[in-house]
Design an enzyme around this catalytic site. Structure first.
Site, short mmCIF file in Angstrom:
data_model
loop_
_atom_site.label_atom_id
_atom_site.label_comp_id
_atom_site.label_asym_id
_atom_site.label_seq_id
_atom_site.Cartn_x
_atom_site.Cartn_y
_atom_site.Cartn_z
N GLU A 71 8.32 40.19 14.45
CA GLU A 71 7.28 39.45 15.14
C GLU A 71 5.92 40.12 14.88
O GLU A 71 5.76 41.32 15.10
CB GLU A 71 7.59 39.45 16.64
CG GLU A 71 6.47 38.93 17.49
CD GLU A 71 6.57 39.44 18.93
OE1 GLU A 71 7.42 40.32 19.22
OE2 GLU A 71 5.80 38.96 19.75
N ASP A 87 9.19 42.37 20.19
CA ASP A 87 8.82 43.18 21.34
C ASP A 87 9.76 42.93 22.52
O ASP A 87 10.37 41.88 22.63
CB ASP A 87 7.40 42.83 21.80
CG ASP A 87 6.36 43.31 20.81
OD1 ASP A 87 6.71 44.18 19.98
OD2 ASP A 87 5.23 42.80 20.85
N ASP A 89 9.11 42.08 25.37
CA ASP A 89 8.35 41.38 26.42
C ASP A 89 8.67 39.89 26.35
O ASP A 89 9.56 39.47 25.61
CB ASP A 89 6.85 41.63 26.27
CG ASP A 89 6.32 41.09 24.95
OD1 ASP A 89 7.10 40.45 24.20
OD2 ASP A 89 5.14 41.30 24.64
N ASP A 96 7.02 37.25 25.17
CA ASP A 96 6.86 36.60 23.87
C ASP A 96 7.99 36.97 22.92
O ASP A 96 8.52 36.13 22.20
CB ASP A 96 5.52 37.00 23.24
CG ASP A 96 4.36 36.22 23.85
OD1 ASP A 96 4.63 35.22 24.55
OD2 ASP A 96 3.20 36.62 23.64
#
Ligand code: TTJ
Length: 646
Positions: A438, A511, A513, A515
């Site tokens: 990503e 990540d 998180d 997203d």
């Protein structure tokens, strides 16, 4: 079972009964042949076999209420208010009919009752099989005057049929305990499994009350009463609600018909939603036909035909334009098809596919006659449906062109690898890996940190994804997914050829998180829908970057979970520095290699089909438009969602 049992009972019951007991003996010897398995599925199947008898009574018009109790000790009790199993002597065997029902294999439904008998259950074998596979079974019948009871143990009659009292109601109660000698894996019933199945049966048998009551913990009894006056239409409504799908027309289209001699009936409910997926659930005699069959074929065939005829007639498709395809007219469609027929022929052992050819004609005729009329009488609904189908046709056409172009390009440019791919040197899939990363900055670190001999890096788009919505089905030409497809080299869907796969390990690195978890979910859903063999063969992995770096002096420690962080901190005592990684981009190349990419030290999760199927569901719900169902879903699946960090 002890063969002595048979010799003892021989004397007691005479010749016919020998066959009886040999029959049930066979069930105990090979339970799988009768209930599919002796695992949890088989265990739950016992309940369905018993409940199906009460449903038959309801279909005959004599039973309005069925209760299913889970009692302490994993005991099941089914109560109905039907006429009660007959207690009179069955002339051929000279024993009460109710005793025959529980001791003779395939006896179910052979007595009494008018009209056609709808045999239920996966294998249609009924109460005697449940009896054979239960430690004990008790049946109680009230015929409006007297109450009778009989008990069986492992298929053997433990008591004669006895009159135990009087009562004015009618009905049948069956209580049984699955035999732990047979169900060695587990004897514990799953409330959700029973609830789902009973709800489904309530949809398929409109108006019947089916109640599930879990009394295993007397302090905490839970129950649900399923009753749907709307039948299969309610089923469609429920699916749309549960999956948080917005419908494109308010009314649920519903058709119903019988054949001339009343030996078969068909019922269909359908409605279109805003998604691009089709969901057709079909049932024959209340059995879910997972692989479809003649009823589904008849439906699909006539749906396509009627839609095209109508579109031609009203100039929705103009002269010289192509017909709508079956896929076009089913995009966003949810349909439930339920047929009931006298001699259901199922193909394959699992009864997952209906074979009766006359049903194809019946359903085809039903849709042909009723759908056109419906469309003419409901122009607003017709307009919404045709707009959708035409959009689908256009999108499919565009996708086809993009695919052809992509294929031609591939053929011309040889490998035609995506520009952003940093390929590895090795061509040996035994050792090659591709990191799908990503974001550009993380991609940079990954390129710097990798071992270029066998590790390739493919950076994906930066911030993303809500715009993407559920339009995953248009993968060709999708600038987010095309690089993945070309890099992997093995094609997708029907074209997939695993021998062309360029990397043995496909590692999603994003990540920790929200997203990042969206990207993981998206990628898994994509692989699940279009490159499923990659998951089945264990090629898909999820990289696990650390969450924290704890530094003491010149030494770095990495923690991959909160617990690990706490442990390291307590081991180090005081005087350390702690950094929380918010993204892969915060790590330099060396750190990323050390913590996440070095095969000697990294941690990776291998994705299995269950993970991917779950991601697919998460994707469908999370990418939907509605906030409320999404929140509900996240709350309900907090545990799972945390695992995927969605
Ligand atoms: C058959 O035709 C005569 C009148 O009774 C019909 C009948 O058998 N009804 C019936 C059977 N209602 N309920 C059952 C039944 C219920 C349970 C829970 C279990 C079994 C094996 C049968």
């Amino acid at each position: 079972m002890d063969p002595n049992d048979i010799s003892q009972t021989t004397e007691k019951y005479g010749a016919d009964e020998i066959q009886v007991l040999e029959g049930l003996e066979a069930v105990r010897k090979r339970p799988g042949m009768y209930i599919g398995s002796t695992g949890p599925r088989g265990l739950h199947h016992l309940v369905y076999e018993i409940v199906d008898n009460s449903i038959d009574e309801a279909l005959a018009g004599y039973c309005s209420k069925i209760e299913v109790h889970i009692l302490p000790g994993e005991i099941i009790r089914v109560i109905d208010n039907g006429r009660g199993i007959p207690v009179g002597i069955q002339p051929k065997l000279g024993i009460p009919a109710v005793t025959v029902v529980f001791t003779v294999l395939h006896a179910g439904g052979k007595f009494g009752g008018g009209g056609y008998k709808v045999a239920g259950g996966l294998h249609g074998v009924g109460a005697s099989v449940v009896n054979a596979l239960s430690e004990w079974t008790e049946v109680e019948v009230c015929d409006g005057k007297d109450v009778y009871r009989q008990r069986f143990e492992r298929g053997n009659q433990a008591t004669e049929l006895e009159k135990i009292g009087q009562g004015e109601t009618t009905g049948t109660t069956v209580t049984f305990k699955a035999d732990p000698e047979i169900f060695t894996e587990t004897d514990v019933y799953d409330y959700e499994v029973l609830s789902t199945r009973l709800r489904e049966q309530a949809f398929l048998n409109a108006g019947v009350h089916i109640e599930l009551i879990d009394e295993r913990d007397p302090e905490n009894v839970s129950s649900e009463d399923f009753c749907y006056e709307g039948g299969v239409s309610s089923f469609v409504e429920y699916i749309h609600k549960k999956r948080a799908l917005d419908v494109i027309h308010p009314d649920i289209i519903h058709f119903q018909a019988k054949n001339d001699d009343d030996t078969a009936s068909a019922e269909i409910a359908m409605q279109y939603n805003e998604s691009y997926n089709e969901l057709i659930l079909s049932f024959a005699n209340n059995i879910h036909t997972n692989d479809g069959g003649t009823h589904e074929e008849g439906f699909k065939r006539s749906l396509t035909r009627v839609m095209n005829d109508y579109a031609r007639k009203f100039n929705i498709i103009k002269e010289g334009e192509k017909n709508l395809s079956g896929e076009d007219v089913r995009e966003g469609l949810t349909a439930v098809i339920s047929v009931k027929l006298k001699d259901a022929q199922f193909e394959s052992q699992t009864k997952a596919k209906l074979g009766n050819t006359e049903i194809r004609t019946l359903v085809d005729k039903l849709v042909s006659e009723k759908l056109e009329q419906y469309l003419e009488e409901n122009p607003a609904t017709a307009k919404a449906i045709f707009e959708k189908a035409l959009m689908a046709a256009r999108a499919r056409d565009a996708a086809r062109k993009a695919r052809d172009l992509a294929r031609r390009k591939t053929a011309m440019e040889g490998a035609g690898l995506p520009g952003k791919l940093a390929d590895c040197q090795s061509k040996n899939v035994e050792e090659t890996e591709i990191y799908i990363v990503e974001g550009d900055s993380a991609g940079g670190s990954a390129k710097g940190g990798r071992d270029r001999r066998f590790q390739a890096i493919l950076p994906l788009w930066g911030k993303m994804l809500n715009v993407e919505k559920a339009r995953l089905d248009r993968v060709y030409g999708n600038d987010k997914l095309m690089p993945v497809i070309t890099a992997l080299g093995c094609g997708i869907g029907d074209d997939l050829d695993l021998s062309k796969l360029r990397y043995g390990k496909i590692i999603i690195m994003a990540d920790a998180d929200v997203d990042g978890s969206h990207i993981r979910t998206l990628m898994l859903t994509f692989f699940f829908r279009f490159m499923r063999p990659l998951i089945e063969e264990g090629h898909i992995y999820i990289a696990q970057p650390p969450l924290y770096r704890i530094t003491k002096g010149k030494v770095h420690h990495y923690a991959y979970t909160d617990q690990e962080r706490d442990q390291i901190m307590s081991e180090l005592g005081g005087k350390y520095e702690i950094q929380r990684y918010k993204g892969l981009g915060e790590m330099d190349a060396e750190q990323l290699w050390e913590t996440t990419m070095d095969p000697a030290t990294r941690i990776m999760l291998r994705v299995d089909m269950e993970d991917a199927a779950a991601a697919d569901e998460v994707f469908t719900i999370l990418m939907g438009d509605k906030v409320e169902p999404r929140r509900e879903f996240i709350e309900k699946n907090a545990k799972y969602v945390q695992n995927l960090d969605v």
